[in-house]
Motif scaffolding. Structure first.
Motif, short mmCIF file in Angstrom:
data_model
loop_
_atom_site.label_atom_id
_atom_site.label_comp_id
_atom_site.label_asym_id
_atom_site.label_seq_id
_atom_site.Cartn_x
_atom_site.Cartn_y
_atom_site.Cartn_z
N VAL A 10 0.84 -1.20 0.00
CA VAL A 10 0.00 0.00 0.00
C VAL A 10 0.88 1.25 0.00
CG1 VAL A 10 -1.84 1.23 1.20
CG2 VAL A 10 -1.81 -1.28 1.20
N ALA A 11 1.93 1.24 0.81
CA ALA A 11 2.85 2.38 0.84
C ALA A 11 3.57 2.55 -0.49
CB ALA A 11 3.86 2.22 1.98
N LEU A 57 2.32 1.76 -3.43
CA LEU A 57 1.34 2.34 -4.34
C LEU A 57 1.18 3.84 -4.08
CD1 LEU A 57 -0.77 2.17 -6.55
CD2 LEU A 57 -2.40 1.31 -4.84
N ASP A 58 1.17 4.22 -2.81
CA ASP A 58 1.07 5.63 -2.46
C ASP A 58 2.22 6.41 -3.08
OD1 ASP A 58 -0.17 7.79 -0.97
OD2 ASP A 58 1.47 7.64 0.45
N ARG A 81 -6.78 7.03 0.73
CA ARG A 81 -6.57 8.25 -0.04
C ARG A 81 -7.76 8.47 -0.97
NH1 ARG A 81 -2.77 9.31 3.09
NH2 ARG A 81 -0.54 9.22 2.53
N ARG A 132 -7.70 10.76 -4.04
CA ARG A 132 -6.76 10.50 -5.15
C ARG A 132 -7.33 9.54 -6.19
NH1 ARG A 132 -1.53 12.13 -4.36
NH2 ARG A 132 -1.71 12.27 -6.62
N VAL A 146 -4.75 -4.40 -2.43
CA VAL A 146 -3.89 -3.22 -2.30
C VAL A 146 -4.63 -1.98 -2.80
CG1 VAL A 146 -1.72 -2.15 -3.03
CG2 VAL A 146 -1.79 -4.61 -2.54
N ALA A 147 -5.22 -2.08 -3.99
CA ALA A 147 -5.89 -0.92 -4.58
C ALA A 147 -7.08 -0.48 -3.74
CB ALA A 147 -6.35 -1.27 -6.00
N TYR A 179 -5.87 1.38 -0.64
CA TYR A 179 -5.38 2.71 -1.01
C TYR A 179 -6.55 3.65 -1.30
CZ TYR A 179 -3.12 6.53 -3.43
OH TYR A 179 -2.72 7.78 -3.80
#
Length: 287
Positions: free
Chosen positions: A79-80, A82-83, A115, A118, A107-108, A111
């Motif tokens: 996740v981090a 992807l961020d 966020r 985003r 993961v998506a 996120y």
């Protein structure tokens, strides 16, 4: 099949490999692959998407051509990563389209909840089926993990790409020999000694000690603002991992959602029905 362009960038101390398809001026879709997969195998799914967007697809840490981390694999790191990838490619504030398959869907989705500003559109491909794990499993999982850490971990090798393709067809018998060879070339590389080795870090085979707690994921999913499309394989064997009631409860967390099944396709939608899956994704994004 459209050719991709490879990019290598530094993400959180790792040399990350990202494939890019399409024209840079189009809207950005970031697509995350599943566990032990790689971005290369998604190429047959991409053509319908290029009518509406450019596609960026990272190889997750320790998979494909992305560097293996020294400290192993903890789910929060995906996740981090992807961020950091979103910030690298879209800046600090621009919104993107986001998709993920299997592990990449988890993961998506996390996120998109962490966020929400985003992510404008979210597509989840045959994902979010990990069973809840009760606390009583914790001690045994930690002991097993400690035992595994003492074992040697070596990357698997095969005599040739053709030999690996034969092994892939045992697990995925629906693939033709040319399709299996295409997947083999996405999952492995020549080792310089006359054999081919899997690109995936063998430490991915470790059973990590942490438990999956569905309630934690659900609390994050409830914060997603983006319209969400679930595309599921009509013949996927992962659906049996959780009950119909649990599946409904998880998806109810997504305030704006659509669901569609691809008849005859299994879990690996990009193997079994890449054109149809890509068309469904493109239609959703086009709207």
């Amino acid at each position: 099949m459209p050719a991709s362009r490879s990019e290598f960038i530094r993400i959180r101390g790792l040399r990350y490999h990202v494939r890019r398809w399409g024209e840079p001026h189009r809207p950005l879709l970031i697509l995350g692959h599943g566990f032990l997969d790689a971005s290369a195998t998604f190429a047959p799914l991409v053509p319908p998407l290029l009518e509406v967007c450019q596609v960026l697809m990272p190889d997750w840490r320790g998979l494909g051509y992305t560097q293996w981390p020294a400290d192993g694999y903890w789910f929060a790191d995906y996740v981090a990563d992807l961020d950091a990838l979103v910030e690298h490619y879209a800046g600090e504030s621009a919104a993107i389209w986001l998709a993920g398959h299997s592990m990449g869907a988890q993961v998506a989705s996390l996120y998109a909840g962490l966020r929400p500003e985003r992510v404008d559109r979210l597509i989840l491909l045959d994902g979010l089926f990990t069973p809840d794990m009760p606390p009583a499993l914790a001690a045994d999982r930690y002991r097993r993990w400690l035992r595994q850490l003492r074992l040697p971990m070596r990357a698997k090798t095969y005599a040739s790409f053709e030999a690996l393709a034969e092994r892939i067809r045992i697990q995925h018998p629906q693939l033709s020999p040319p399709q299996a060879l295409f997947v083999a070339r996405g999952w492995a590389a020549a080792d310089g000694r006359g054999r081919v080795r899997l690109l995936a870090d063998p430490r991915h085979r470790l059973n990590m000690p942490t438990l999956y707690r569905a309630a934690e994921s659900m609390s994050i999913w409830r914060q997603i603002r983006a319209p969400t499309l679930f595309i599921d394989g009509g013949a996927s064997n992962l659906h049996a991992l959780i009950s119909a009631e649990e599946r409904q409860a998880r998806r109810a967390c997504f305030a704006q959602r659509e669901e569609v099944f691809v008849d005859g396709a299994g879990h690996m939608l990009h193997f079994d029905a890449p054109q149809r899956t890509g068309e469904l994704m493109a239609d959703f994004l086009r709207r």
